[in-house]
Design an enzyme around this catalytic site. Structure first.
Site, PDB file in Angstrom:
ATOM      1  N   GLU A   1       9.995  -4.427   9.802  1.00  0.00           N
ATOM      2  CA  GLU A   1      10.446  -3.174   9.196  1.00  0.00           C
ATOM      3  C   GLU A   1      11.112  -2.308  10.256  1.00  0.00           C
ATOM      4  O   GLU A   1      10.495  -1.970  11.287  1.00  0.00           O
ATOM      5  CB  GLU A   1       9.236  -2.444   8.583  1.00  0.00           C
ATOM      6  CG  GLU A   1       9.625  -1.116   7.944  1.00  0.00           C
ATOM      7  CD  GLU A   1       8.500  -0.479   7.139  1.00  0.00           C
ATOM      8  OE1 GLU A   1       7.431  -1.124   6.956  1.00  0.00           O
ATOM      9  OE2 GLU A   1       8.683   0.670   6.691  1.00  0.00           O
TER      10      GLU A   1
ATOM     11  N   ASP B   1      -1.138  -6.369  -0.328  1.00  0.00           N
ATOM     12  CA  ASP B   1      -1.023  -5.699   0.973  1.00  0.00           C
ATOM     13  C   ASP B   1      -2.394  -5.131   1.357  1.00  0.00           C
ATOM     14  O   ASP B   1      -2.956  -4.321   0.609  1.00  0.00           O
ATOM     15  CB  ASP B   1       0.003  -4.567   0.823  1.00  0.00           C
ATOM     16  CG  ASP B   1       0.572  -4.121   2.145  1.00  0.00           C
ATOM     17  OD1 ASP B   1       0.380  -4.817   3.166  1.00  0.00           O
ATOM     18  OD2 ASP B   1       1.224  -3.061   2.160  1.00  0.00           O
TER      19      ASP B   1
ATOM     20  N   LYS C   1      -0.776  -9.645   3.008  1.00  0.00           N
ATOM     21  CA  LYS C   1      -0.010  -9.170   4.167  1.00  0.00           C
ATOM     22  C   LYS C   1      -0.850  -8.170   4.931  1.00  0.00           C
ATOM     23  O   LYS C   1      -1.588  -7.384   4.323  1.00  0.00           O
ATOM     24  CB  LYS C   1       1.299  -8.513   3.709  1.00  0.00           C
ATOM     25  CG  LYS C   1       2.051  -7.842   4.849  1.00  0.00           C
ATOM     26  CD  LYS C   1       3.386  -7.287   4.407  1.00  0.00           C
ATOM     27  CE  LYS C   1       3.344  -5.869   3.896  1.00  0.00           C
ATOM     28  NZ  LYS C   1       2.775  -4.857   4.809  1.00  0.00           N
TER      29      LYS C   1
ATOM     30  N   GLU D   1      -0.737  -5.555   8.696  1.00  0.00           N
ATOM     31  CA  GLU D   1       0.103  -4.988   9.754  1.00  0.00           C
ATOM     32  C   GLU D   1      -0.522  -5.233  11.115  1.00  0.00           C
ATOM     33  O   GLU D   1      -1.741  -5.190  11.255  1.00  0.00           O
ATOM     34  CB  GLU D   1       0.239  -3.461   9.546  1.00  0.00           C
ATOM     35  CG  GLU D   1       0.873  -3.082   8.233  1.00  0.00           C
ATOM     36  CD  GLU D   1       0.991  -1.562   8.042  1.00  0.00           C
ATOM     37  OE1 GLU D   1       0.732  -0.796   8.999  1.00  0.00           O
ATOM     38  OE2 GLU D   1       1.345  -1.154   6.911  1.00  0.00           O
TER      39      GLU D   1
ATOM     40  N   ASP E   1       0.849  -1.204   0.000  1.00  0.00           N
ATOM     41  CA  ASP E   1       0.000   0.000   0.000  1.00  0.00           C
ATOM     42  C   ASP E   1       0.882   1.251   0.000  1.00  0.00           C
ATOM     43  O   ASP E   1       0.379   2.368  -0.085  1.00  0.00           O
ATOM     44  CB  ASP E   1      -1.013  -0.007   1.152  1.00  0.00           C
ATOM     45  CG  ASP E   1      -0.359   0.028   2.515  1.00  0.00           C
ATOM     46  OD1 ASP E   1       0.877  -0.083   2.609  1.00  0.00           O
ATOM     47  OD2 ASP E   1      -1.107   0.176   3.519  1.00  0.00           O
ATOM     48  N   SER E   2       2.220   1.041   0.041  1.00  0.00           N
ATOM     49  CA  SER E   2       3.150   2.162  -0.182  1.00  0.00           C
ATOM     50  C   SER E   2       2.915   2.773  -1.561  1.00  0.00           C
ATOM     51  O   SER E   2       3.401   3.872  -1.836  1.00  0.00           O
ATOM     52  CB  SER E   2       4.602   1.687  -0.055  1.00  0.00           C
ATOM     53  OG  SER E   2       4.833   0.547  -0.849  1.00  0.00           O
TER      54      SER E   2
HETATM   55  O1  KIV Z   1       3.384  -1.048   1.623  1.00  0.00           O
HETATM   56  C1  KIV Z   1       4.525  -1.506   1.599  1.00  0.00           C
HETATM   57  O2  KIV Z   1       5.277  -1.409   0.627  1.00  0.00           O
HETATM   58  C2  KIV Z   1       4.987  -2.161   2.791  1.00  0.00           C
HETATM   59  C3  KIV Z   1       6.458  -2.156   2.981  1.00  0.00           C
HETATM   60  C4  KIV Z   1       6.863  -0.894   3.663  1.00  0.00           C
HETATM   61  C5  KIV Z   1       6.894  -3.316   3.702  1.00  0.00           C
HETATM   62  O3  KIV Z   1       4.216  -2.600   3.580  1.00  0.00           O
END
Ligand code: KIV
Length: 285
Positions: free
Chosen positions: A186, A87, A117, A119, A48-49
């Site tokens: 991270e 993500d 993934k 968090e 989600d970056s």
């Molecule tokens: O969104 C993303 O790219 C991430 C990385 C910072 C691990 O979660």
């Protein structure tokens, strides 16, 4: 056409068993996914970056499931064989177990992901169990978790104090016991990462700025190639300055159009004299 085999969980755990480090990168678009497929990157994260690197927001919070699905579909088209992880964006799993399962299911059904993934620590174990029960592999994410950047006091190293470090270890154990196949750490200190790696039994550790003692490494693609103009994190290694290369090319193009050295004959198409004469007759009536 590459003869690369599809990366599976078996492939990844075999690498862990053999002590071969796993490679992982972020990716958000089709051409980059194609390049990463050629380089045989093991795991691709559509992070989600992308809210920051591709959409220009100041954080990952505005990213929606629809944004994620669209980009993940493009990445899968470019990389059919990498282990592809979607993500889960902000508020796609926090509100309830059902929300989490539905969001995870979209990544699998609409974007052909291999896993998702999310968090968080012990507090999201119910969501993780729900997603796993739906048959979807889950990767955890601890340490600096960008969706909680406000609560964490900014983009900074996590677990430098013993109490917070112990909490990260406890969260890692909770995620492992819930059944995740891997956890991304991270920006935690290197020796904390080593302690965690040594204690892992059924999952593996991927490091982003958390030192070498992990089963694999992750970098943000845009940081590797100078493609994010706002800042460069200390932990990122820049392998080439593609941002400069592109900017130089763009300036050259602007100059060439202005001074009429672009286009050249190889950049345009002609018409035969015969057809041109015929056209002139038609115009004249
Ligand atoms: O969104 C993303 O790219 C991430 C990385 C910072 C691990 O979660």
């Amino acid at each position: 056409m590459s003869d690369r085999k599809k990366v599976t969980l078996l492939t990844l755990f075999k690498k862990v068993e053999d002590g071969v480090p796993i490679t992982m990168l972020t990716c958000y678009d089709y051409p980059t996914a194609h390049f990463q497929e050629q380089a045989e990157v093991d795991m691709i994260l559509v992070g989600d970056s992308l809210g920051m690197t591709m959409l220009g927001y100041d954080s990952t919070l505005p990213v929606t499931m629809n944004d994620m699905i669209r980009h993940t579909q493009a990445v899968r088209r470019g990389s059919p064989n990498a282990w592809l992880i979607g993500d889960m964006p902000y508020m796609s799993y926090q509100p309830s177990v059902e929300t989490a399962i539905r969001s995870a299911g979209r990544f699998m059904a609409e974007a052909s992901c291999d896993a998702i993934k999310l968090e968080g620590g012990a507090e999201i174990v119910p969501q993780i169990k729900g997603i796993l029960a739906a048959g979807i592999p889950v990767m955890g994410h601890l340490g600096l978790t960008p969706q909680s950047v406000s609560a964490l006091g900014g983009f900074r190293v996590q677990g430098k104090g013993a109490v917070q470090a112990k909490k990260i270890m406890d969260d890692a154990k909770a995620l492992e016991e819930a059944g995740v196949f891997a956890i991304l750490f991270e920006m935690i200190p290197d020796r904390l990462s080593t302690l965690i790696t040594d204690r892992m039994e059924t999952c593996f550790n991927i490091s982003l700025g958390s030192g070498p003692d992990a089963h694999g490494q992750l970098l943000i693609y845009h940081d590797m190639f100078g493609l994010y103009p706002k800042f460069k994190p200390r932990m990122a290694k820049v392998y080439a300055d593609a941002g400069k290369l592109i900017t130089d090319g763009l300036k050259e193009y602007v100059d060439e159009v202005k001074n009429k050295t672009f286009p050249q004959p190889e950049n345009w198409f002609g018409i035969s004299d015969e057809e041109y004469d015929e056209l002139m007759k038609l115009i004249k009536g």
